[in-house]
Design a protein around this motif. Structure first.
Motif, mmCIF file in Angstrom:
data_model
loop_
_atom_site.group_PDB
_atom_site.id
_atom_site.type_symbol
_atom_site.label_atom_id
_atom_site.label_comp_id
_atom_site.label_asym_id
_atom_site.label_seq_id
_atom_site.Cartn_x
_atom_site.Cartn_y
_atom_site.Cartn_z
ATOM 1 N N ILE A 43 -4.956 2.515 -2.743
ATOM 2 C CA ILE A 43 -4.354 2.241 -2.062
ATOM 3 C C ILE A 43 -3.125 1.401 -2.383
ATOM 4 O O ILE A 43 -2.156 1.852 -1.172
ATOM 5 C CB ILE A 43 -5.533 1.319 -1.789
ATOM 6 N N VAL A 52 -10.778 -2.385 4.198
ATOM 7 C CA VAL A 52 -10.065 -2.440 3.090
ATOM 8 C C VAL A 52 -8.941 -3.319 2.224
ATOM 9 O O VAL A 52 -8.642 -2.988 0.942
ATOM 10 C CB VAL A 52 -8.733 -0.807 3.585
ATOM 11 N N LEU A 86 -6.049 4.552 6.124
ATOM 12 C CA LEU A 86 -6.553 2.855 5.603
ATOM 13 C C LEU A 86 -7.719 2.410 6.518
ATOM 14 O O LEU A 86 -8.613 1.665 6.198
ATOM 15 C CB LEU A 86 -5.119 1.780 5.796
ATOM 16 N N GLY A 94 -12.084 3.740 6.644
ATOM 17 C CA GLY A 94 -13.708 2.903 6.418
ATOM 18 C C GLY A 94 -13.971 1.638 7.468
ATOM 19 O O GLY A 94 -14.723 0.801 7.277
ATOM 20 N N VAL A 104 -8.971 4.057 -1.152
ATOM 21 C CA VAL A 104 -10.110 4.571 0.191
ATOM 22 C C VAL A 104 -10.254 5.455 -0.123
ATOM 23 O O VAL A 104 -10.157 6.515 -0.795
ATOM 24 C CB VAL A 104 -8.660 3.848 1.407
ATOM 25 N N THR A 158 1.007 -1.051 -0.217
ATOM 26 C CA THR A 158 0.298 -0.278 -0.504
ATOM 27 C C THR A 158 0.990 1.224 0.135
ATOM 28 O O THR A 158 2.258 1.415 0.494
ATOM 29 C CB THR A 158 -0.717 -0.068 1.660
#
Length: 306
Positions: free
Chosen positions: A152, A105, A75, A78, A146, A68
């Motif tokens: 990401i 994610v 990250l 969410g 994201v 990532t």
């Protein structure tokens, strides 16, 4: 499990994925530290209700983090932090509680398995990949973006990376959930999934405290949705229906009222129970947890004992 796997994976992938039932795409320290993909406590013996928290997982594999480009705090944006803990009082009333240990994610179980954005991958894309509009926007079962549409990954992934995550994370969650709901229906004549989520403030919908998603009346009998709405309003909460969250793949897939299977997505405003910047629970946590307990108590009281 084998029957489910065989139906999900096309012949072109079965020979790579299915013979090694316990294989894992991680190795070394990641594998040793990884929790099981799903945790479930209780059984549907006391009633038809099943509680689930698909997005509160917070195990981020090191191998994933190396791929990532975003820091961990982005990250985690969410993540439905602490939702499984909010549900403990409701769970204590008898309903089983299912939770994913991995974050959305990394693999989002609230999307269809092959709802993928082909731009994430290099090489040929299998014909069974079937992206929805949200998948094409980068929010499929293996998300591409994201918060604030931030990418990401540092580079495109091999498609097998997605296939392995579906095999080892998405599928165990859905096998377990399907088994719980079928057991509830077999014992009580029907099942009711309360799919628990958290949400940021939604000013476009008037910033409700709760959003009840029943796919516009198609995934849950209106009587149960009305009961949930009236209970929460009676406790002093502002409640909306279906806007901006009508329910995702889970609600749509498992909500089949004509088959005596009902599914209601419950979104809870994060500011009610935690500081969204620090992800730290505050004094409102107990109040919200108690409200969720009262809601489940009222729903259980609606069903006669079997």
């Amino acid at each position: 499990m084998k029957k489910f796997a065989s139906s999900l994976f096309p012949p072109s992938l079965r020979r790579f994925l299915l013979p090694q039932q316990e294989a894992h795409e991680e190795s070394g320290p990641d594998r040793q530290m990884a929790p099981p993909p799903v945790l479930v406590s209780g059984s549907p013996a006391t009633g038809p209700v099943v509680l689930a928290s698909p997005h509160s997982g917070h195990f981020y594999p090191e191998a994933f983090l190396r791929l990532t480009r975003q820091p961990l705090d982005i990250l985690r944006s969410g993540e439905d932090s602490y939702v499984e803990k909010l549900a403990q009082g409701a769970h204590a009333l008898g309903p089983p509680l299912l939770q994913a240990t991995f974050p959305r994610v990394f693999c989002d179980v609230n999307r269809a398995a092959w709802d993928l954005d082909s731009r994430m991958f290099h090489g040929a894309i299998p014909s069974f990949v079937a992206p929805s509009d949200r998948g094409l926007a980068g929010l499929g079962s293996i998300p591409r973006i994201v918060a604030d549409r931030r990418p990401i990954y540092r580079q495109r992934l091999p498609f097998m990376e997605a296939a392995l995550r579906i095999r080892h994370y998405w599928m165990p969650y859905h096998v377990t959930l399907a088994d719980l709901l079928e057991a509830a229906r077999a014992q009580h004549g029907l099942s009711l999934l309360l799919d628990l989520h958290s949400m940021p403030d939604a000013p476009q919908a008037g910033s409700p405290d709760f959003v009840l998603g029943d796919r516009y009346g198609t995934s849950c009998t209106p009587h149960l949705t009305n009961l949930a709405e009236q209970t929460l309003q009676g406790l002093g909460f502002k409640v909306a229906r279906n806007l901006p969250y009508a329910g995702g793949y889970i609600t749509r897939h498992y909500g089949r009222p004509t088959s005596n299977m009902h599914a209601l997505q419950i979104e809870m405003r994060r500011g009610l129970y935690m500081d969204e910047n620090t992800r730290t629970p505050h004094s409102g946590f107990t109040t919200l947890s108690n409200a969720l307990t009262v809601l489940v108590e009222r729903v259980l009281a609606h069903f006669p004992p079997t």
